[in-house]
Design a protein around this motif. Structure first.
Motif, short mmCIF file in Angstrom:
data_model
loop_
_atom_site.label_atom_id
_atom_site.label_comp_id
_atom_site.label_asym_id
_atom_site.label_seq_id
_atom_site.Cartn_x
_atom_site.Cartn_y
_atom_site.Cartn_z
N LEU A 165 7.54 3.68 12.61
CA LEU A 165 6.78 3.64 11.36
C LEU A 165 7.57 2.91 10.28
O LEU A 165 7.01 2.12 9.52
N ARG B 285 7.14 -0.69 10.96
CA ARG B 285 5.78 -1.12 10.63
C ARG B 285 5.61 -1.26 9.12
O ARG B 285 4.98 -2.21 8.64
N GLU C 186 -3.86 1.37 2.82
CA GLU C 186 -4.19 1.65 4.22
C GLU C 186 -2.92 1.83 5.04
O GLU C 186 -2.85 2.69 5.92
N LEU C 187 -1.90 1.03 4.75
CA LEU C 187 -0.62 1.16 5.44
C LEU C 187 0.03 2.50 5.13
O LEU C 187 0.51 3.19 6.02
N THR D 215 -1.41 5.34 3.86
CA THR D 215 -2.18 6.53 4.21
C THR D 215 -2.59 6.57 5.67
O THR D 215 -2.96 7.62 6.18
N ASP D 216 -2.55 5.43 6.32
CA ASP D 216 -3.00 5.30 7.71
C ASP D 216 -4.44 5.78 7.84
O ASP D 216 -4.81 6.45 8.81
N GLY E 61 -1.14 10.34 3.21
CA GLY E 61 -0.34 9.95 4.37
C GLY E 61 0.99 10.65 4.39
O GLY E 61 1.08 11.85 4.12
#
Length: 180
Positions: free
Chosen positions: A76, A79, A102-103, A105-106, A138
């Motif tokens: 993670l 990423r 979005e990254l 909170t996934d 997230g």
């Protein structure tokens, strides 16, 4: 791949016959081998897919990703840095904010803003406003999540953040009523 005797192998034949001299040069060979292996590894050191986790977090600081929690899974962390680098060009835009959140909170992110396009000289004088809705914050604590959003938005933009249907920011204060 280097031979184990790469430095000693470069000595003239007469010098390789002297055991003391060979042992003496081998000290420098051992030291230089360690340095050369470090130099050989430089391309991998800055590759977030293989760099050590501490270096991945440090590389993140180069692009403004300051505080990656070291307790997060290593993949993670990688990423986060890799994706943050991809969306850096979009920072401060609607698209950049959505992709960044979005990254973090996934999950799905909804963003609305009061922005617009105005003819020259007819700019809307009201401060820009952004509304954000996420299902969760997230891996980021709520207080830090608000700070992350604040860092991503231009300084003069006001914003509201909702986690599902609960307003997270600005906080909703309860007005105390006097006791009867």
């Amino acid at each position: 791949m280097r031979r184990n005797d790469w430095l000693i192998g470069q000595l003239p034949v007469g010098m390789t016959e002297d055991g003391f001299f060979v042992r003496f040069v081998s000290l420098f060979q051992d030291l230089a081998t360690g340095l050369l292996e470090g130099v050989d590894n430089i391309p991998n050191a800055v590759d977030v897919t293989v760099a050590p986790p501490a270096l991945v977090r440090w590389l993140g600081s180069w692009i403004g990703v300051e505080n990656i929690d070291s307790s997060l899974p290593v993949e993670l962390q990688r990423r986060i840095v890799r994706e943050s680098a991809k969306i850096l060009a979009w920072r401060g835009t609607h698209r950049g904010l959505v992709r960044f959140l979005e990254l973090v909170t996934d999950g799905p992110v909804e963003v609305w803003d009061s922005g617009g396009v105005y003819p020259a000289g007819e700019v809307d004088l009201r401060p820009a406003q952004v509304w954000i809705k996420v299902d969760s914050t997230g891996w980021v604590p709520e207080r830090d999540f608000v700070a992350l959003i604040s860092d991503e938005l231009p300084a003069d933009v006001t914003f509201e953040v909702y986690v599902r249907d609960r307003r997270l920011w600005p906080p909703v204060y309860q007005v105390a009523t006097p006791a009867d």
